[in-house]
Design an enzyme around this catalytic site. Structure first.
Site, PDB file in Angstrom:
ATOM      1  N   TRP A 189      -2.960  -2.346  -1.735  1.00 28.36           N
ATOM      2  CA  TRP A 189      -2.595  -3.693  -2.199  1.00 28.36           C
ATOM      3  C   TRP A 189      -3.289  -4.616  -1.206  1.00 28.36           C
ATOM      4  O   TRP A 189      -2.905  -4.694  -0.044  1.00 28.36           O
ATOM      5  CB  TRP A 189      -1.075  -3.848  -2.186  1.00 28.36           C
ATOM      6  CG  TRP A 189      -0.597  -5.261  -2.336  1.00 28.36           C
ATOM      7  CD1 TRP A 189      -0.257  -6.110  -1.325  1.00 28.36           C
ATOM      8  CD2 TRP A 189      -0.391  -5.978  -3.544  1.00 28.36           C
ATOM      9  NE1 TRP A 189       0.141  -7.309  -1.839  1.00 28.36           N
ATOM     10  CE2 TRP A 189       0.072  -7.272  -3.192  1.00 28.36           C
ATOM     11  CE3 TRP A 189      -0.561  -5.675  -4.895  1.00 28.36           C
ATOM     12  CZ2 TRP A 189       0.376  -8.239  -4.143  1.00 28.36           C
ATOM     13  CZ3 TRP A 189      -0.251  -6.647  -5.830  1.00 28.36           C
ATOM     14  CH2 TRP A 189       0.202  -7.899  -5.464  1.00 28.36           C
ATOM     15  N   LYS A 244       6.358 -11.597 -16.072  1.00 24.37           N
ATOM     16  CA  LYS A 244       6.168 -11.783 -14.636  1.00 24.37           C
ATOM     17  C   LYS A 244       5.101 -12.829 -14.355  1.00 24.37           C
ATOM     18  O   LYS A 244       5.233 -13.649 -13.471  1.00 24.37           O
ATOM     19  CB  LYS A 244       5.795 -10.436 -13.985  1.00 24.37           C
ATOM     20  CG  LYS A 244       5.593 -10.505 -12.471  1.00 24.37           C
ATOM     21  CD  LYS A 244       6.907 -10.761 -11.752  1.00 24.37           C
ATOM     22  CE  LYS A 244       6.751 -10.957 -10.269  1.00 24.37           C
ATOM     23  NZ  LYS A 244       7.904 -11.659  -9.680  1.00 24.37           N
ATOM     24  N   ARG A 263       4.686   0.814  -6.648  1.00 28.42           N
ATOM     25  CA  ARG A 263       4.634  -0.153  -5.551  1.00 28.42           C
ATOM     26  C   ARG A 263       3.590  -1.242  -5.806  1.00 28.42           C
ATOM     27  O   ARG A 263       3.580  -2.248  -5.101  1.00 28.42           O
ATOM     28  CB  ARG A 263       4.281   0.577  -4.241  1.00 28.42           C
ATOM     29  CG  ARG A 263       5.357   1.515  -3.763  1.00 28.42           C
ATOM     30  CD  ARG A 263       4.831   2.490  -2.731  1.00 28.42           C
ATOM     31  NE  ARG A 263       4.475   1.865  -1.470  1.00 28.42           N
ATOM     32  CZ  ARG A 263       5.304   1.718  -0.440  1.00 28.42           C
ATOM     33  NH1 ARG A 263       6.548   2.155  -0.531  1.00 28.42           N
ATOM     34  NH2 ARG A 263       4.902   1.155   0.668  1.00 28.42           N
ATOM     35  N   ASN A 300      -0.942   1.352   5.953  1.00 28.04           N
ATOM     36  CA  ASN A 300      -0.112   0.376   5.255  1.00 28.04           C
ATOM     37  C   ASN A 300       0.411  -0.587   6.320  1.00 28.04           C
ATOM     38  O   ASN A 300       0.965  -0.142   7.319  1.00 28.04           O
ATOM     39  CB  ASN A 300       1.046   1.094   4.554  1.00 28.04           C
ATOM     40  CG  ASN A 300       2.054   0.132   3.944  1.00 28.04           C
ATOM     41  OD1 ASN A 300       1.756  -1.043   3.733  1.00 28.04           O
ATOM     42  ND2 ASN A 300       3.239   0.630   3.668  1.00 28.04           N
ATOM     43  N   GLY A 301       0.215  -1.888   6.138  1.00 26.23           N
ATOM     44  CA  GLY A 301       0.676  -2.863   7.131  1.00 26.23           C
ATOM     45  C   GLY A 301      -0.418  -3.874   7.410  1.00 26.23           C
ATOM     46  O   GLY A 301      -1.387  -3.994   6.643  1.00 26.23           O
ATOM     47  N   GLU A 306      16.380 -23.796  -7.300  1.00 30.25           N
ATOM     48  CA  GLU A 306      15.937 -22.401  -7.329  1.00 30.25           C
ATOM     49  C   GLU A 306      17.103 -21.471  -7.697  1.00 30.25           C
ATOM     50  O   GLU A 306      16.941 -20.530  -8.465  1.00 30.25           O
ATOM     51  CB  GLU A 306      15.333 -22.021  -5.965  1.00 30.25           C
ATOM     52  CG  GLU A 306      15.019 -20.553  -5.764  1.00 30.25           C
ATOM     53  CD  GLU A 306      14.055 -19.969  -6.794  1.00 30.25           C
ATOM     54  OE1 GLU A 306      13.453 -20.712  -7.576  1.00 30.25           O
ATOM     55  OE2 GLU A 306      13.942 -18.716  -6.821  1.00 30.25           O
ATOM     56  N   CYS A 312       0.830  -1.200   0.000  1.00 35.13           N
ATOM     57  CA  CYS A 312       0.000   0.000   0.000  1.00 35.13           C
ATOM     58  C   CYS A 312       0.866   1.252   0.000  1.00 35.13           C
ATOM     59  O   CYS A 312       1.982   1.253   0.494  1.00 35.13           O
ATOM     60  CB  CYS A 312      -0.886   0.032   1.237  1.00 35.13           C
ATOM     61  SG  CYS A 312      -1.928  -1.421   1.390  1.00 35.13           S
ATOM     62  N   HIS A 368      26.158 -40.235 -11.807  1.00 39.67           N
ATOM     63  CA  HIS A 368      25.295 -40.949 -12.751  1.00 39.67           C
ATOM     64  C   HIS A 368      25.205 -40.222 -14.094  1.00 39.67           C
ATOM     65  O   HIS A 368      24.330 -40.520 -14.897  1.00 39.67           O
ATOM     66  CB  HIS A 368      23.902 -41.142 -12.141  1.00 39.67           C
ATOM     67  CG  HIS A 368      23.946 -41.951 -10.875  1.00 39.67           C
ATOM     68  ND1 HIS A 368      24.118 -43.311 -10.878  1.00 39.67           N
ATOM     69  CD2 HIS A 368      23.888 -41.572  -9.582  1.00 39.67           C
ATOM     70  CE1 HIS A 368      24.144 -43.753  -9.635  1.00 39.67           C
ATOM     71  NE2 HIS A 368      24.010 -42.708  -8.825  1.00 39.67           N
ATOM     72  N   LYS A 391      17.410 -18.948 -10.895  1.00 39.25           N
ATOM     73  CA  LYS A 391      17.622 -17.504 -10.735  1.00 39.25           C
ATOM     74  C   LYS A 391      18.773 -17.037 -11.605  1.00 39.25           C
ATOM     75  O   LYS A 391      18.680 -16.042 -12.305  1.00 39.25           O
ATOM     76  CB  LYS A 391      17.920 -17.228  -9.259  1.00 39.25           C
ATOM     77  CG  LYS A 391      17.370 -15.981  -8.701  1.00 39.25           C
ATOM     78  CD  LYS A 391      15.944 -16.022  -8.212  1.00 39.25           C
ATOM     79  CE  LYS A 391      14.950 -16.428  -9.269  1.00 39.25           C
ATOM     80  NZ  LYS A 391      13.636 -16.723  -8.756  1.00 39.25           N
ATOM     81  N   GLU A 438      17.840 -17.201 -15.356  1.00 39.57           N
ATOM     82  CA  GLU A 438      16.813 -16.209 -15.718  1.00 39.57           C
ATOM     83  C   GLU A 438      17.395 -14.829 -15.994  1.00 39.57           C
ATOM     84  O   GLU A 438      17.000 -14.174 -16.942  1.00 39.57           O
ATOM     85  CB  GLU A 438      15.845 -16.007 -14.535  1.00 39.57           C
ATOM     86  CG  GLU A 438      14.676 -16.921 -14.467  1.00 39.57           C
ATOM     87  CD  GLU A 438      13.701 -16.492 -13.373  1.00 39.57           C
ATOM     88  OE1 GLU A 438      14.106 -16.449 -12.192  1.00 39.57           O
ATOM     89  OE2 GLU A 438      12.537 -16.201 -13.708  1.00 39.57           O
TER      90      GLU A 438
HETATM   91  C1  AGP Z   1      10.526 -16.950 -10.933  1.00 41.20           C
HETATM   92  O1  AGP Z   1      11.699 -16.238 -10.802  1.00 41.20           O
HETATM   93  C2  AGP Z   1       9.988 -17.045 -12.263  1.00 41.20           C
HETATM   94  N1  AGP Z   1       9.861 -15.796 -12.895  1.00 41.20           N
HETATM   95  C3  AGP Z   1       8.894 -18.051 -12.569  1.00 41.20           C
HETATM   96  O2  AGP Z   1       9.501 -19.299 -12.504  1.00 41.20           O
HETATM   97  C4  AGP Z   1       7.631 -18.073 -11.689  1.00 41.20           C
HETATM   98  O3  AGP Z   1       7.954 -18.510 -10.407  1.00 41.20           O
HETATM   99  C5  AGP Z   1       6.571 -18.995 -12.322  1.00 41.20           C
HETATM  100  O4  AGP Z   1       6.215 -18.478 -13.576  1.00 41.20           O
HETATM  101  C6  AGP Z   1       5.353 -19.174 -11.465  1.00 41.20           C
HETATM  102  O5  AGP Z   1       4.687 -17.972 -11.259  1.00 41.20           O
HETATM  103  P1  AGP Z   1       3.570 -17.846 -10.155  1.00 41.20           P
HETATM  104  O6  AGP Z   1       4.231 -18.079  -8.841  1.00 41.20           O
HETATM  105  O7  AGP Z   1       3.027 -16.464 -10.313  1.00 41.20           O
HETATM  106  O8  AGP Z   1       2.545 -18.904 -10.423  1.00 41.20           O
END
Ligand code: AGP
Length: 609
Positions: free
Chosen positions: A74, A604, A27, A100-101, A482, A2, A505, A486, A489
């Site tokens: 938000w 996103k 934001r 906000n909070g 993960e 927010c 393996h 990262k 990406e």
């Molecule tokens: C994460 O860094 C990615 N951009 C991507 O893997 C993301 O986590 C995935 O598309 C799932 O998105 P969601 O959590 O909005 O479902």
């Protein structure tokens, strides 16, 4: 997250408030509103959606007045709607509040106020604040706000105005940001500096529990007891673009740094601390019948799927319940077997990922019960699931997920521990031990962030490596996945993750002098195994980074570099061990000249297949 603004001066407040709210749009928000005090008294206008809808309402019915407060919301409690938008008012409409909070004890306060005849008009946690201030108000707004604050648990930044106090905005903060801009004959409050810069560069930064009283010609500060406080006036030299990112170069770095707060917000409201510590999921509708499930199936995509893998290990460890983890895009096209006692946990930051929603709908059709973990109130996932547990991470703007991931982990741990306690797999004492450890994680995350320069330096020396492999066992394997995601990406480095035991393996054939291997080593019972794996890749010329505990020297002899994280019980390390990897990916991307906030080819939210 927010955004709050407030203005008191000689100008018309409405355009100032709208303009300042526009500067907070970055934001993220789902609705907006303002309250302005003028000749017609206190007038409130709110609208769901973009600020332009609020502007349209205001254009249709102009509001005049030289002081007011505004808000971009938000949603956390109650979905985005006109009704749930801020400002919220007391019953008579004479006191208006923007917040906000998260007010953690809002349900209790709501019940208390309802008993006293207050009729609530929204589903928000914020509305209790307006009614509480009203309850204590007898002419002195500062005193009424101070009294109300003694009843609030949680985090808040507040702006408060009252129809009978025509030269006064009260602003206060605890665990949520708020800055005060000091102008000539006018003063302004905002959640963040960009909203102030057009009006003044002279600001006061409020500290926790400090209260500011803004009048047209002065700003005074008080502590929670009402004693005057002297504050230093600071000069902001940032430009607007830097200010939006809180002084960070990119949103991703800002969001990495927001993790301690996001973790606290996600955890705190769910812990009960009466006689012994326990986990409170009853507010989201959880009851014992959920923990009687025969099997848990976790489905998600990308980073959220990695949170699911941590979830599998956590559920099996804490609750002794079989767990399958599925990539949603695979699950939906397989021929999965559903059993009557199954429950599904669907994880999605956005709550709108097409594959994840499709998997959820298949599961629902089979009659399974669904728990959603999501960051977006009112998202499709939140609306269609049986139970929703929100990650209170605030909006995540960078495409690469960071704070959403660690807060997903926090939710997964809370559910797994709750299941474990209800299934009699962990004792009260063990539960209290793990809750204590969870409560320490935000401060521990902060400590890792305070050493980020070490990782920056390492990235500067290694960003041009063509191959990076992450390896680990158990929880460390999930974080390897993960971390590799990262790095690929945002830095576009070819990176892969391996369960360390799998190396021999096949994958070890890829290792040579050009390979960077990040070995995540936090599972104490498997240190010897990890040491052997590290020696195997070192013998083939790879450079080795080890991520392990602060007090651990087991790997010093085999590692080229050791990144240390604070000690926590082994199953909880993912929340900490991923942070150096997020930072490494970020700094490599920057070194390579990439924009980490907007990596090539990625969106996103993946709302199409
Ligand atoms: C994460 O860094 C990615 N951009 C991507 O893997 C993301 O986590 C995935 O598309 C799932 O998105 P969601 O959590 O909005 O479902």
């Amino acid at each position: 997250m927010c955004g709050i603004v407030g203005y008191i001066g000689d100008e018309e407040a409405t355009p100032v408030l709208i303009n300042a709210l526009k500067k907070l749009e970055y934001r993220g928000y789902d609705s907006a509103g303002i309250a302005v005090l003028g000749d017609e008294g206190l007038v409130v206008r709110k609208a769901k959606g973009a600020l332009k809808f609020l502007e349209q309402k205001i254009a249709a019915e102009i509001i005049r007045g030289t002081m007011g407060i505004g808000h971009t919301r938000w949603a956390t409690h109650g979905e985005p709607s006109d009704q749930n938008s801020h400002p919220h008012t007391n019953v008579s409409g004479q006191i208006a509040v923007v917040h906000n909070g998260i007010i953690e004890n809002h349900a209790k306060l709501k019940a208390w106020l309802t008993e006293r005849g207050v009729a609530f008009r929204s589903e928000t946690d914020t509305e209790v604040i307006a009614h509480l201030i009203d309850f204590y108000y007898s002419g002195n707004l500062l005193d009424a706000v101070r009294e109300a604050l003694t009843r609030l648990e949680g985090s808040y930044a507040l702006g408060v105005i009252c129809q009978t106090n025509t030269d006064e905005i009260i602003a206060v903060r605890k665990d949520s940001p708020l800055v005060i801009g000091a102008g000539e004959g006018e003063n302004i409050i905002a959640s963040d500096v960009p909203a102030l810069l057009e009006y003044t560069r002279n600001v006061y930064y409020l500290d926790d529990r400090e209260i500011a009283v803004l009048k047209r010609g002065s700003v005074e500060f008080y502590d929670e007891e009402g004693r005057p406080v002297q504050k230093e006036l600071c000069r902001v030299e940032w430009d607007v673009a830097a200010a939006e990112k809180g002084g960070y170069e990119h949103f991703m770095l800002k969001e990495i740094h927001e993790q301690p707060t996001a973790l606290t917000d996600t955890l705190r409201a769910r812990i009960k601390t009466y006689a012994t510590k326990s986990i409170n999921l009853e507010e989201i509708g959880f009851n014992e019948s959920w923990a009687k499930a025969d099997r848990v199936i976790i489905t998600a995509c990308g980073t959220a799927w990695h949170a699911g893998i941590v979830g599998k290990y956590a559920f099996e460890h804490f609750a002794r319940i079989p767990v399958d983890v599925d990539i949603a895009s695979e699950f939906r096209y397989r021929d999965p077997i559903f059993n009557p006692g199954d429950i599904f946990i669907i994880i999605s930051q956005s709550g709108e990922t097409a594959d994840t929603l499709a998997a959820m709908r298949m599961a629902k059709k089979s009659g399974a019960r669904i728990i959603a973990i999501t960051n977006v109130v009112g998202s499709t996932l939140a609306r269609e699931a049986d139970l929703v547990m929100y990650t209170w991470a605030g909006p995540e703007i960078a495409v690469a997920s960071t704070k959403a991931f660690t807060t997903q982990l926090m939710c997964v741990y809370l559910i797994a521990l709750k299941f474990g306690a209800l299934r009699g797999c962990i004792s009260e004492t063990e539960l209290a031990y793990y809750i204590d450890a969870l409560e320490e994680l935000p401060a521990q995350a902060e400590r890792i962030l305070s050493h980020k320069e070490d990782i920056q330096r390492f990235a500067a020396g290694n960003f041009n490596k063509t191959k990076a492999f992450f390896m680990g066992r158990l929880f460390d394997y999930a974080i390897s996945l993960e971390s590799a995601l990262k790095l690929k990406e945002i830095s576009y480095t070819h990176s892969e993750a391996f369960a360390a035991g799998e190396l021999k393996h096949g994958p070890i054939a890829l290792v040579d002098e050009s390979t960077l291997v990040v070995a995540i080593c936090t599972q104490r019972a498997l240190f010897e195994k990890m040491e052997s794996n590290i020696k195997e890749v070192k013998a083939r010329g790879a450079s080795i980074i080890v991520i392990t505990y602060d007090d651990e020297h087991f790997f010093d002899a085999v590692a080229d570099e050791v990144f240390r994280i604070p000690c926590t019980p082994d199953p909880l390390t993912p929340i900490l061990s991923v942070i150096p990897c997020q930072l490494y990916a970020y700094y490599c991307a920057v070194q390579r000249g990439n924009d980490p906030d907007k990596p090539r080819n990625l969106a996103k939210s993946v709302t199409v297949e």
